[in-house]
Design a protein around this motif. Sequence first.
Motif: not given
Length: 458
Positions: A136-154
């Motif tokens: 479940f984490y692997q799916s969340l970290s790879a393609g959950f909506a908004g993850t890319q934008e959140y990680m850019a801010m991280e």
Amino acid sequence: MSRRPEPAQDQDPVREHLSPARALEIDPLIEDPATRIVVCCGSGGVGKTTTAAALGLRAAERGRKVVVLTIDPARRLAQSMGIDTLDNTPRRVKGIDDSASGELHAMMLDMKRTFDEIVEAHADPERAAAILGNPFYQSLSAGFAGTQEYMAMEKLGQLRSRDEWDLIVVDTPPSRSALDFLDAPKRLGSFLDGKLIRVLLAPAKVGGRAGMKFLNVGMSMMTGALGKVLGGQLLRDVQTFVAAMDSMFGGFRTRADATYKLLQAPGTAFLVVAAPERDALREAAYFVERLAAEDMPLAGLVLNRVHGSGAGRLSAERALAAAENLEESRIVDQPDGKAGLRNSPDTYGSSESPARNVTDGGSPATEDAGDAAPEDEPTTADGGRSVERLTAGLLRLHAERMQLLERERRTRDRFTALHPEVAMAEVAALPGDVHDLAGLRDIGERLAAGRAELSGTP
């Protein structure tokens, strides 16, 4: 009838400067030691990546230590900077003018790797291994909506906390809407620290069959048919993930809030990038208004890929009229000497060639000369007609260009009428893609020039 006065010979309306109140001054912005973060944002396909890279290069060649963070998966930034690949680690760019002791580094966000780094930094090794291996984490970290934008801010927060860079230039993710860049970090932070996770976390705390039963009921209510199709394995994966991440959930919201405040800080400057097109500038207007509502510092707008003309005084109407005149002349005009003869009543309907006039003595007059003339005339006439056709075609192309310029000017003016307070820089459309440092340097010079490519600037 009075004529409109001609503009002065030394003034080219296509190259006039923006008014001081509206000119975006790039060099003072990127050279100011107080400016620590520049965020290039806007809708997709307007040149954010190129703009960010050009700004980074220009700042580095003026003595600042710069890192450019791109989220563009097309890898154009790496190619233009002469780097084979970009990854989650800043790579130094070679070949810049370092006479001012500046440095340029570039990196491309690895969304999943950034998420993994967060887990590794905030969990003990055993728990981190359990989380990283969870489906479940692997799916969340790879393609959950908004993850890319959140990680850019991280990643932005990580770079800023190191205090290693004089300036961080951020190329925001290619989103459907520019507003996603501001919304997504909050959405993901709220999800990871919200009611959904708390509901999923409860069964893990209860434990046993009662807990699993509660989890099944909760998932069934929230996911509907998905839980029924995927069965208990998904539920167990989610339960394991939630239990392992329990101690980290509060940190996501805290870091999201901290990064959001960082974007509001005086050392941050937003540059909205747009093309001179209706949809792109409408999106830019929305983003300008959103930045103002969120108290985020807007430096100005970069109007990218603006078309210009070196013959701006020749309007589309005059060019089309000239083209029509040339084309109409080909219909009615004939080579010298033929038009009058062809329309003469003396020769109309006659089978006798007018070129073979008979002298008083009854013999053809200068028959050799008469035979030579037709051989020369077609070549000259055809050449003249070819030049006219070419000229008319060029005039029509120029008219199309001037009509495009007028559409772009009207679109830009509608934006400036709505937001007269927004400073602006215009960058001319180039004939090809930017693919090296020289091209990025050229873009940087155009950005800093503060020149209006479009005519009609007040």
